[in-house]
Design an enzyme around this catalytic site. Structure first.
Site, short mmCIF file in Angstrom:
data_model
loop_
_atom_site.label_atom_id
_atom_site.label_comp_id
_atom_site.label_asym_id
_atom_site.label_seq_id
_atom_site.Cartn_x
_atom_site.Cartn_y
_atom_site.Cartn_z
N HIS A 260 -6.37 8.64 2.48
CA HIS A 260 -6.65 9.92 3.14
C HIS A 260 -7.42 10.84 2.19
O HIS A 260 -8.35 11.55 2.59
CB HIS A 260 -5.35 10.63 3.54
CG HIS A 260 -4.62 10.02 4.69
ND1 HIS A 260 -5.20 9.77 5.91
CD2 HIS A 260 -3.32 9.66 4.83
CE1 HIS A 260 -4.28 9.26 6.74
NE2 HIS A 260 -3.14 9.17 6.10
N HIS B 250 -10.99 10.03 2.05
CA HIS B 250 -11.63 10.50 3.29
C HIS B 250 -11.98 11.99 3.17
O HIS B 250 -13.03 12.44 3.64
CB HIS B 250 -10.66 10.26 4.45
CG HIS B 250 -11.29 10.12 5.80
ND1 HIS B 250 -10.54 9.91 6.93
CD2 HIS B 250 -12.57 10.17 6.21
CE1 HIS B 250 -11.35 9.82 7.98
NE2 HIS B 250 -12.58 9.98 7.57
N HIS C 80 -1.87 4.42 0.22
CA HIS C 80 -2.15 4.90 1.58
C HIS C 80 -2.63 6.36 1.55
O HIS C 80 -3.69 6.70 2.09
CB HIS C 80 -0.88 4.78 2.44
CG HIS C 80 -1.02 5.37 3.81
ND1 HIS C 80 -1.29 4.60 4.92
CD2 HIS C 80 -0.96 6.64 4.26
CE1 HIS C 80 -1.38 5.37 5.98
NE2 HIS C 80 -1.18 6.63 5.60
N GLU C 81 -1.87 7.20 0.89
CA GLU C 81 -2.22 8.63 0.87
C GLU C 81 -3.53 8.85 0.13
O GLU C 81 -4.30 9.76 0.47
CB GLU C 81 -1.10 9.46 0.25
CG GLU C 81 0.20 9.44 1.05
CD GLU C 81 0.02 9.81 2.51
OE1 GLU C 81 -0.90 10.59 2.84
OE2 GLU C 81 0.79 9.30 3.35
#
Ligand SMILES: [Zn+2]
Length: 725
Positions: free
Chosen positions: A514, A517, A510-511
């Site tokens: 980010h 991104h 998940h991280e």
């Protein structure tokens, strides 16, 4: 759904740039005592110039606590001078001398803030906490000084009015509009008398929010449940009973047991306490917080806040506070949010009722002569879970050794999708010895970014997991990204392997979503870099990256026993995946209950706001109207202890599930288009991950998926399609 936030959002809060995020609880008692805080005037402050290291990597080895305050002070002073020069420029306002000039301003302030707030989250101390408390109001006032500067706004508006005839590229044009919006939303267009009223409302709301949180803390402490007899605690572990005994001692209740409350409606001991009467006492203590008529009652504050927010919205030209907030989010309108929530609520409640029926059967089978209540849910659901899945989470961990998960899982998936390769850089300074830094390369060997891996828990790191951009990509500034992932994995004893839980593996992916991104950001202006996107959009790319955790090709590459190298047995993995949909009716219903309450409070006019005595009736009516008034599943937060909506998440608690709609739609797209391929990765990168906030978020989603957001994939994921309604 991992509820994390990017630190960029928290930073934006401190600079007041975009909508604030859920506030962290900080230790206000921290005093400046560190001797390193005494200034050493002969040393050069490492923030005063851009770092000379590759990618402007922060000089973690040179930064001392004493450097922060002078850097913040000088950063604000420099920025004020820059802003004054822009506002007082005698030349007519142009895109370059106004908008771009503002975009270039504040470089020192930005440098120190990014590193300071990054480290304040991950490696803080008393000195840094004191600096944080000192700087928060100063930074907020600094921000007001810019956004309520009438001369400056006149120039912004002048450029804005000419934007169609300036020959601007789309990103530049959007920048003009973004600046204009920021000023207008802050009240720049109001008359002087309205500005005065706005400031008064803001000040009163700030006081109310503080009072609310202080009341809540005191009421929660005072609501801790006291137990006289150890036998009532049957079901708790010895460690938990010991902690309850210690908690009693610290309250001078020697020989008794104290069960403190957490902020949510549900309380962890409810899952294991056998004594039904005690469960009921704990649940009642939790659900009545802030509304039982004590000196810390929050009903009056909630009512006043609802009125003031509605009044401010009206002053700014909106029908209600939610309309004001949502206009600047991906959702766009009150109607869009209502539509999503009302689509989800009926199947979620239907599933919760079905889960409740399963639980009732177990109660009946055990000869319990009572109807399931909120206090019973967690206790019986754990029993049902064990019966259905026979799953021991501990069995999984030997297959999830940390370095293996990172290199052969997280990095492997990024290589298959985007062609990225990773090379550890041991030459760059780190703030603690167990932090790793990787340089990230494109498939053709071009350097892309630096990636900081900080996975271990420690006492001076805040809870949860997050991503932070220490340096943001921007063409204007010529900067490339330096991003970090911060998790809280317990550190094993020296020489022992770090074996992660399945949840932790999920969080790592998940991280890293980010991080991608941030690292793929390819925009001109810092205002649009990386994760600088609406709150209800930012969790979406990170949630998408979670899909590779259990993707067969990825999983087979990393989930190997740390001793034997054996791959994870399929039967074990199947149990994990099957159990993921378990209890989702409950989880979705309690989440939606809170999200719907949040909207109800913020979709009213000032005249419609109840007084203090009407707060609970307002809440009950709102839940009933939304069809989510199923008593065994109360909202995750009730109004009088719903900190999110008193802080920066007002009208914004829906954001997690909104992001998940986009996430589930994108996962479906990947699956339909062949999954883990370079072609798919490049498409996601090109259309979405590289664009930051440089285009409208829903446009980005359309560009990527070729369609509109649709709730169906989310319903399927959460097992909400089969329920009888
Ligand atoms: Zn996240």
């Amino acid at each position: 759904m991992t509820h994390c936030l990017t630190l960029a959002a928290a930073l934006a809060l401190s600079l007041g740039i975009t909508a604030p995020v859920m506030a962290e609880e900080t230790d206000k008692s921290a005093q400046s005592a560190d001797k390193s805080s005494s200034p050493a005037s002969d040393a050069i402050n490492p923030f005063f110039a851009p770092s000379p290291l590759p990618y402007q990597f922060p000089q973690f080895d040179k930064i001392r606590d004493a450097d922060y305050t002078p850097a913040f002070e000088k950063g604000m002073a420099d920025n004020r001078a820059e802003i004054d020069a822009i506002a007082n420029n005698e030349e007519p306002a142009t895109f370059d001398n106004t908008i771009v000039a503002m975009e270039r301003s504040g470089a020192l302030l930005n440098r120190v803030a990014r590193v300071f707030f990054g480290l304040a989250g991950t490696n803080t101390n008393d000195t840094m906490q004191a600096i944080q408390a000192d700087m928060a109001p100063k930074l907020s006032a600094h921000n007001d000084l810019i956004l309520l500067n009438g001369k400056l706004f006149a120039r912004v508006e002048s450029v804005y009015n000419q934007r169609d005839s300036l020959g601007l590229d789309p990103e530049s044009r959007r920048l003009v509009e973004r600046y204009h919006t920021d000023f207008v939303r802050a009240g720049a267009k109001l008359s002087e008398s309205d500005k005065t009223r706005l400031k008064a409302i803001n000040a009163e709301m700030a006081s109310l929010a503080t009072e609310f949180s202080q009341n809540l803390l005191k009421e929660t402490n005072a609501s801790a449940v006291i137990v006289d007899d150890r036998s009532k605690l049957t079901g708790l572990t010895d460690d938990a009973i010991g902690a309850a005994s210690e908690a009693a001692k610290s309250r001078e209740l020697e020989g008794k047991y104290v069960i403190p409350l957490k902020n949510t409606s549900g309380q962890p001991p409810l899952a294991s306490l056998q004594d039904r009467a005690l469960r009921e006492r704990i649940m009642q203590a939790s659900l009545t917080r802030g509304s039982k008529g004590s000196e810390w009652d929050n009903r009056g504050i909630v009512a006043s806040m609802a009125k003031l927010r509605a009044e401010r919205a009206a002053l700014l030209g909106y029908p209600n506070h939610a309309a004001y907030v949502l206009e600047d989010e991906t959702a766009g309108t009150v109607e869009a949010v209502n539509k999503l929530l009302s689509q989800l609520a009926p199947p979620a409640v239907a599933n919760a009722r079905a889960e409740g029926a399963d639980i009732q059967k177990m109660i009946d089978r055990e000869g319990g002569d009572f109807q399931l209540s909120a206090a019973d849910w967690a206790y019986y659901t754990e029993k049902v879970r064990k019966e259905k899945f026979d799953l021991d989470a501990e069995e999984l961990r030997p297959y999830f050794e940390m370095n293996n998960v990172l290199q052969n899982g997280v990095f492997f998936a990024a290589n298959k999708l985007y062609g990225l390769t990773f090379k550890e850089r041991k030459d760059l300074p780190v703030y603690l010895p167990d932090i790793k830094v990787f340089e990230v390369f494109e498939e053709n060997g071009d350097p892309l970014a630096l990636f900081i891996v900080d996975y271990y828990a420690r006492s001076n790191k805040r809870g949860g997991a997050w991503m932070n951009a220490y340096v943001q990509q921007s063409e204007l500034d010529g900067t490339r990204p330096v991003v970090g992932n911060h998790l809280n994995i317990p550190k094993p004893a020296d020489g022992e392997p770090t074996l992660m839980t399945y949840d932790e593996v999920n969080t790592a992916f998940h991280e890293f979503g980010h991080a991608l991104h941030g690292m793929f950001s390819n925009v001109k202006y810092p205002r649009f870099s990386g994760t600088t996107v609406p709150r209800d959009f930012v969790e979406y790319p990170s949630q998408v990256n979670e899909m590779w955790v259990a993707w067969p090709e990825v999983l087979q590459n990393y989930a190997k026993h740390y001793k034997t190298g054996e791959p994870i047995p399929k039967s074990l993995l199947d149990k994990v995946i099957a159990s993921e949909k378990f209890n989702q009716g409950f989880a979705t219903t309690e989440y939606l209950g809170a999200a719907l309450l949040d909207q109800a409070w913020h979709q009213i006019t000032a005249a419609q706001a109840p007084d203090a005595d009407g707060v609970l009736a307002f809440e009950a009516a709102a839940l009933k109207k939304a069809g989510i008034d199923y008593a065994p599943v109360p909202p995750r937060y009730r109004t009088t202890y719903f900190s999110h909506i008193m802080g920066g998440y007002s009208a914004g608690y829906y954001a997690y599930i909104w992001s998940e709609v986009l996430d589930a739609g994108s996962v479906k797209w990947f699956k339909e288009n062949g999954g883990l391929t370079r072609k798919n990765g490049d498409h996601f990168r090109k259309t979405l991950l590289s664009r930051g906030g440089s285009e409208d978020a829903i446009t980005l989603y359309r560009n990527f998926s070729g369609g509109e957001p649709d709730v169906q994939p989310l319903l399927e994921r959460r097992g909400l399609t089969g329920a009888k309604q």
